[in-house]
Design an enzyme around this catalytic site. Structure first.
Site, PDB file in Angstrom:
ATOM      1  N   LYS A  97     -34.740  41.067  48.590  1.00 54.27           N
ATOM      2  CA  LYS A  97     -36.121  40.671  48.909  1.00 54.27           C
ATOM      3  C   LYS A  97     -36.106  39.180  49.194  1.00 54.27           C
ATOM      4  O   LYS A  97     -35.288  38.440  48.644  1.00 54.27           O
ATOM      5  CB  LYS A  97     -37.063  40.955  47.725  1.00 54.27           C
ATOM      6  CG  LYS A  97     -38.490  41.165  48.143  1.00 54.27           C
ATOM      7  CD  LYS A  97     -38.684  42.545  48.751  1.00 54.27           C
ATOM      8  CE  LYS A  97     -40.111  42.882  49.085  1.00 54.27           C
ATOM      9  NZ  LYS A  97     -40.263  44.298  49.377  1.00 54.27           N
TER      10      LYS A  97
HETATM   11  P1  NAD Z   1     -50.421  43.803  53.921  1.00 50.52           P
HETATM   12  O1  NAD Z   1     -50.367  42.333  53.843  1.00 50.52           O
HETATM   13  O2  NAD Z   1     -50.484  44.461  55.259  1.00 50.52           O
HETATM   14  O3  NAD Z   1     -51.662  44.374  53.073  1.00 50.52           O
HETATM   15  C1  NAD Z   1     -51.962  43.983  51.787  1.00 50.52           C
HETATM   16  C2  NAD Z   1     -53.444  44.236  51.591  1.00 50.52           C
HETATM   17  O4  NAD Z   1     -53.791  43.980  50.234  1.00 50.52           O
HETATM   18  C3  NAD Z   1     -54.337  43.330  52.431  1.00 50.52           C
HETATM   19  O5  NAD Z   1     -55.425  44.091  52.921  1.00 50.52           O
HETATM   20  C4  NAD Z   1     -54.844  42.297  51.415  1.00 50.52           C
HETATM   21  O6  NAD Z   1     -56.094  41.731  51.773  1.00 50.52           O
HETATM   22  C5  NAD Z   1     -54.948  43.154  50.203  1.00 50.52           C
HETATM   23  N1  NAD Z   1     -54.974  42.419  48.940  1.00 50.52           N
HETATM   24  C6  NAD Z   1     -54.313  41.294  48.583  1.00 50.52           C
HETATM   25  N2  NAD Z   1     -54.645  40.934  47.339  1.00 50.52           N
HETATM   26  C7  NAD Z   1     -55.536  41.846  46.893  1.00 50.52           C
HETATM   27  C8  NAD Z   1     -56.253  42.034  45.689  1.00 50.52           C
HETATM   28  N3  NAD Z   1     -56.105  41.183  44.689  1.00 50.52           N
HETATM   29  N4  NAD Z   1     -57.081  43.081  45.590  1.00 50.52           N
HETATM   30  C9  NAD Z   1     -57.234  43.942  46.611  1.00 50.52           C
HETATM   31  N5  NAD Z   1     -56.587  43.833  47.775  1.00 50.52           N
HETATM   32  C10 NAD Z   1     -55.761  42.793  47.913  1.00 50.52           C
HETATM   33  O7  NAD Z   1     -49.145  44.322  53.083  1.00 50.52           O
HETATM   34  P2  NAD Z   1     -48.480  45.755  53.097  1.00 50.52           P
HETATM   35  O8  NAD Z   1     -47.282  45.682  53.981  1.00 50.52           O
HETATM   36  O9  NAD Z   1     -49.505  46.792  53.332  1.00 50.52           O
HETATM   37  O10 NAD Z   1     -47.928  45.846  51.595  1.00 50.52           O
HETATM   38  C11 NAD Z   1     -48.752  46.259  50.524  1.00 50.52           C
HETATM   39  C12 NAD Z   1     -47.865  46.643  49.350  1.00 50.52           C
HETATM   40  O11 NAD Z   1     -46.966  47.668  49.743  1.00 50.52           O
HETATM   41  C13 NAD Z   1     -46.984  45.529  48.792  1.00 50.52           C
HETATM   42  O12 NAD Z   1     -46.833  45.698  47.411  1.00 50.52           O
HETATM   43  C14 NAD Z   1     -45.654  45.764  49.489  1.00 50.52           C
HETATM   44  O13 NAD Z   1     -44.556  45.205  48.768  1.00 50.52           O
HETATM   45  C15 NAD Z   1     -45.634  47.273  49.474  1.00 50.52           C
HETATM   46  N6  NAD Z   1     -44.744  47.875  50.461  1.00 50.52           N
HETATM   47  C16 NAD Z   1     -44.902  47.658  51.785  1.00 50.52           C
HETATM   48  C17 NAD Z   1     -44.064  48.289  52.695  1.00 50.52           C
HETATM   49  C18 NAD Z   1     -44.240  48.137  54.180  1.00 50.52           C
HETATM   50  O14 NAD Z   1     -43.588  48.867  54.915  1.00 50.52           O
HETATM   51  N7  NAD Z   1     -45.118  47.270  54.654  1.00 50.52           N
HETATM   52  C19 NAD Z   1     -43.033  49.116  52.236  1.00 50.52           C
HETATM   53  C20 NAD Z   1     -42.900  49.335  50.861  1.00 50.52           C
HETATM   54  C21 NAD Z   1     -43.772  48.709  49.986  1.00 50.52           C
END
Ligand code: NAD
Length: 408
Positions: A97
């Site tokens: 990461k």
């Molecule tokens: P992203 O940045 O697209 O979305 C994150 C969302 O969470 C945004 O809408 C943001 O406004 C919101 N957010 C932030 N803080 C918040 C809070 N305190 N309360 C409510 N909402 C809040 O990110 P993503 O890629 O969708 O990732 C989200 C999660 O999924 C993370 O934990 C990431 O590690 C995990 N993840 C992502 C992927 C991927 O393919 N993108 C894969 C595996 C895991």
């Protein structure tokens, strides 16, 4: 949290002390200073991080996060989880990461480009298609990956699409990659509903974090017939007991950039959202959202951990006393992202590209196997789904290390 969970599983699996240290500590941890020129002419230095957890099964793989809270400890925990996730799904990778402590919303596009290129440049000695492959995470996207690929390719003197995944399809990205995590989450929720025997059409869902993963998961659940009654982002939450019209919400989001202010739902806080009564609760934002403060009050039948580490170990203990809640643990629930990243890497290495149907078909088959293995172990050994998933993930890495022996 990651180390605590590891110790718990290591105790249960009776992993000898000398193997524990080899499994637990990251192979490489990098901290880099990243000076860039801001648009106003001043120079600012940002901190960048990358942790490669283990290199036993192949190159390391994991996302790159842009967020003000990014720090070495957080990145190390996320790298460890990536290891167990890749192992659980049978991918030939160790976990990694990375991140930059910055607020991407406060940087212009050209500042973000300079920062990304500088970070990539600093990482060149430590990355490569057979060494470490990055992907998008919170605060980064396809454009970030395109800049990284261009910087690396310029350095090498030829185009190297396999250096990152989650790229635009036009640059060697995989069809279906962007949606894969959210679609995988929805697939696994559907499987859990099968196991618990309830009808999607009568079920309700609440999604915290309407970003890449959360919004796709919400849409996929709505397609299965569930009513998505509440969603949120960093600006706040929305509730409509009859179900939110996600297509209208997307229109609102396009113009307003945040979910709050949407007229067809009432505002709620993120705290309220997490304890809203529903069948499926999907935390899809950041770590440590379900804690000892709210774990006793969450009211769902399926807790689908789309985010990494949304539930603290203290909350886990409380949830363990609530057998009515079926947990799909993060390393299983959001594995669709890394599995499709793996497909993208394979396609890039072979310069042979698949249709979206082929990608999704292969993805669901891998998720199905991981889900069934985890469920079977959880039931047979009477342990939680999390402990089962982690045990399967850790065991494979331990066995691989044993087979390879210790050098010199
Ligand atoms: P992203 O940045 O697209 O979305 C994150 C969302 O969470 C945004 O809408 C943001 O406004 C919101 N957010 C932030 N803080 C918040 C809070 N305190 N309360 C409510 N909402 C809040 O990110 P993503 O890629 O969708 O990732 C989200 C999660 O999924 C993370 O934990 C990431 O590690 C995990 N993840 C992502 C992927 C991927 O393919 N993108 C894969 C595996 C895991």
């Amino acid at each position: 949290m990651a180390a605590q969970q590891f110790d718990l599983v290591a105790d249960r699996l009776q992993i000898p002390e000398e193997d524990r240290a080899r499994l637990k500590f990251p192979k490489r941890s990098m901290v880099v200073a990243l000076p860039i020129r801001r648009d106003n002419g001043s120079v600012e230095v940002f901190s960048g991080y990358r942790v490669q957890h283990h290199l036993t099964l192949g190159p390391t793989k994991g996302g790159l996060r842009y967020h003000p809270d990014v720090a070495l400890g957080e990145v190390a925990a996320l790298a460890m989880w990536m290891s167990w996730k890749c192992s659980l799904t049978g991918l030939p990778y160790g976990g990694a990461k990375g991140g930059i402590a910055c607020d991407p919303g406060k940087l212009s596009n050209s500042e973000l480009e300079r920062l990304t290129r500088r970070y990539t440049q600093e990482m060149i000695p430590f990355i490569g298609p057979q060494v470490d492959i990055m992907a998008p995470d919170v605060g980064t996207n396809e454009q970030t990956m395109a800049w990284m690929m261009d910087t690396y390719s310029t350095h090498m003197g030829y185009t190297v699409p396999s250096i990152v995944t989650g790229k635009p399809v036009g640059l060697g990205g995989s069809l279906g990659r962007r949606e894969s995590t959210g679609r995988g989450v929805a697939y696994l929720i559907n499987r859990a509903m099968d196991v618990l025997g309830f009808e999607p059409a009568k079920a309700t869902a609440v999604v915290q974090g309407y970003g890449n993963v959360g919004s796709v998961a919400a849409h996929s659940l709505a397609k299965q017939g569930l009513h998505v009654i509440a969603v949120s982002d960093a600006s706040g939450g929305l509730l409509n007991e009859k179900g939110i019209d996600l297509w209208k919400l997307d229109e609102h989001l396009k113009s307003q950039k945040v979910v709050t202010g949407f007229s067809e739902a009432q505002p709620i806080s993120n705290e309220q959202l997490l304890v809203t009564k529903c069948d499926v609760l999907v935390p899809a934002a950041l770590e440590r959202q379900i804690t000892e403060k709210n774990a006793a009050r969450i009211q769902c039948r399926i807790l689908a951990e789309a985010a990494n580490g949304p539930t603290t170990p203290e909350a886990d203990e409380i949830i363990a006393q609530r057998p009515e809640i079926f947990v799909i643990p993060d390393i299983l629930c959001n594995a669709g992202g890394v599995v499709t990243s793996y497909f993208e890497w394979v396609q890039d290495l072979q310069s042979f590209f698949w249709t979206e149907t082929e990608v999704m078909d292969k993805l669901f088959r891998i998720l199905e196997t991981a889900f069934m293995h985890t469920l079977t172990m959880s039931r047979k050994e009477e342990i939680s789904m999390r402990l089962a998933a982690l045990s399967l993930g850790i065991k494979r890495v331990q066995e691989a290390k044993k087979m390879r022996g210790l050098f010199p």
